[in-house]
Write an enzyme that holds these catalytic residues in place. Sequence first.
Site, PDB file in Angstrom:
ATOM      1  N   ASN A  31       0.867  -1.185   0.000  1.00 56.37           N
ATOM      2  CA  ASN A  31       0.000   0.000   0.000  1.00 56.37           C
ATOM      3  C   ASN A  31       0.899   1.228   0.000  1.00 56.37           C
ATOM      4  O   ASN A  31       2.109   1.124   0.127  1.00 56.37           O
ATOM      5  CB  ASN A  31      -0.955  -0.001   1.201  1.00 56.37           C
ATOM      6  CG  ASN A  31      -0.208  -0.063   2.518  1.00 56.37           C
ATOM      7  OD1 ASN A  31       0.677   0.739   2.774  1.00 56.37           O
ATOM      8  ND2 ASN A  31      -0.538  -1.039   3.338  1.00 56.37           N
ATOM      9  N   ASP A  41       1.160  -8.832   1.286  1.00 53.84           N
ATOM     10  CA  ASP A  41       2.004  -7.840   1.977  1.00 53.84           C
ATOM     11  C   ASP A  41       2.335  -8.347   3.387  1.00 53.84           C
ATOM     12  O   ASP A  41       3.498  -8.368   3.821  1.00 53.84           O
ATOM     13  CB  ASP A  41       1.224  -6.518   2.043  1.00 53.84           C
ATOM     14  CG  ASP A  41       2.078  -5.323   2.417  1.00 53.84           C
ATOM     15  OD1 ASP A  41       1.504  -4.238   2.625  1.00 53.84           O
ATOM     16  OD2 ASP A  41       3.316  -5.467   2.498  1.00 53.84           O
TER      17      ASP A  41
HETATM   18  N1  APR Z   1       1.567 -15.769  -2.059  1.00 49.90           N
HETATM   19  C1  APR Z   1       1.059 -15.482  -3.287  1.00 49.90           C
HETATM   20  N2  APR Z   1      -0.089 -14.792  -3.479  1.00 49.90           N
HETATM   21  C2  APR Z   1      -0.756 -14.400  -2.361  1.00 49.90           C
HETATM   22  C3  APR Z   1      -0.278 -14.661  -1.047  1.00 49.90           C
HETATM   23  C4  APR Z   1       0.930 -15.378  -0.937  1.00 49.90           C
HETATM   24  N3  APR Z   1       1.466 -15.687   0.263  1.00 49.90           N
HETATM   25  N4  APR Z   1      -1.175 -14.120  -0.158  1.00 49.90           N
HETATM   26  C5  APR Z   1      -2.153 -13.561  -0.886  1.00 49.90           C
HETATM   27  N5  APR Z   1      -1.925 -13.731  -2.212  1.00 49.90           N
HETATM   28  C6  APR Z   1      -2.735 -13.304  -3.356  1.00 49.90           C
HETATM   29  C7  APR Z   1      -4.193 -13.039  -3.096  1.00 49.90           C
HETATM   30  O1  APR Z   1      -4.941 -14.252  -3.090  1.00 49.90           O
HETATM   31  C8  APR Z   1      -4.530 -12.151  -4.292  1.00 49.90           C
HETATM   32  O2  APR Z   1      -4.814 -12.951  -5.429  1.00 49.90           O
HETATM   33  O3  APR Z   1      -2.214 -12.058  -3.784  1.00 49.90           O
HETATM   34  C9  APR Z   1      -3.217 -11.384  -4.544  1.00 49.90           C
HETATM   35  C10 APR Z   1      -3.242  -9.924  -4.098  1.00 49.90           C
HETATM   36  O4  APR Z   1      -4.060  -9.808  -2.940  1.00 49.90           O
HETATM   37  P1  APR Z   1      -3.697  -8.815  -1.729  1.00 49.90           P
HETATM   38  O5  APR Z   1      -2.544  -9.332  -0.998  1.00 49.90           O
HETATM   39  O6  APR Z   1      -4.967  -8.564  -0.992  1.00 49.90           O
HETATM   40  O7  APR Z   1      -3.208  -7.467  -2.467  1.00 49.90           O
HETATM   41  P2  APR Z   1      -4.055  -6.296  -3.153  1.00 49.90           P
HETATM   42  O8  APR Z   1      -5.366  -6.772  -3.672  1.00 49.90           O
HETATM   43  O9  APR Z   1      -3.084  -5.660  -4.099  1.00 49.90           O
HETATM   44  O10 APR Z   1      -4.363  -5.315  -1.940  1.00 49.90           O
HETATM   45  C11 APR Z   1      -3.284  -4.611  -1.362  1.00 49.90           C
HETATM   46  O11 APR Z   1      -3.854  -5.290   0.839  1.00 49.90           O
HETATM   47  O12 APR Z   1      -2.489  -6.455   2.264  1.00 49.90           O
HETATM   48  C12 APR Z   1      -2.951  -5.201   1.946  1.00 49.90           C
HETATM   49  O13 APR Z   1      -1.149  -3.722   2.574  1.00 49.90           O
HETATM   50  C13 APR Z   1      -1.848  -4.289   1.472  1.00 49.90           C
HETATM   51  O14 APR Z   1      -3.225  -2.341   1.530  1.00 49.90           O
HETATM   52  C14 APR Z   1      -2.628  -3.293   0.667  1.00 49.90           C
HETATM   53  C15 APR Z   1      -3.700  -4.148   0.013  1.00 49.90           C
END
Ligand code: APR
Length: 175
Positions: A31, A41
């Site tokens: 983020n 994240d």
């Molecule tokens: N490895 C691979 N992919 C993952 C993992 C992991 N360990 N954990 C989650 N994902 C996938 C999710 O299933 C999704 O398909 O990563 C993709 C992105 O999801 P998010 O992590 O929610 O990221 P995003 O949609 O870009 O949102 C970002 O979420 O965690 C917070 O700080 C971050 O505010 C920011 C927001």
Amino acid sequence: MDRHPRDSDRISVLVADITTLKVDAIVNAANNSLVGGGGVDGAIHNAAGPQLWEECRRIGGCPTGEACITRGYRLAARWIIHTVGPIWQGGDDGEDDLLACCYRNSLNLGRQYGIKSIAFPAISAGVYGFPMERACRIALREMKAFQKNNSEIEIIAVCFSNGAYQCYQDAMREL
Ligand code: APR
């Protein structure tokens, strides 16, 4: 890492926890504050350890669509490229272009650091609500365009579910 039949030359799609991959760089869906969060994240910060948070704090933040790089610390990956995807607002607020910038800027930054293998999660397709079918097509289009002039760099699209994997495979067939 076994290749899947439909993977193009140097773009692989697989289901995995991105924090476990032994690649030069993994990309974080961060983020704007870079202080960590949930989703990928949170997983990356938990796996990399507290020094990552310290370095991110020193960087101070990252605008949406842009990318910055840190060490990988306790991760198997040497580098982490942090990029901030757009929050889905319905599709008429420039989300597609901003998401494309995330991939393009992350790939270009990796090239600047001599990275030869890079793994991406599905940026914005989780908490930020970007439809997976649309997000994966933008991702693959940018990966393919980049590889035309950088065929030596291996790119991995990491899915966290079989549903996401199927989306990527369907998109790979079309592109
Ligand atoms: N490895 C691979 N992919 C993952 C993992 C992991 N360990 N954990 C989650 N994902 C996938 C999710 O299933 C999704 O398909 O990563 C993709 C992105 O999801 P998010 O992590 O929610 O990221 P995003 O949609 O870009 O949102 C970002 O979420 O965690 C917070 O700080 C971050 O505010 C920011 C927001």
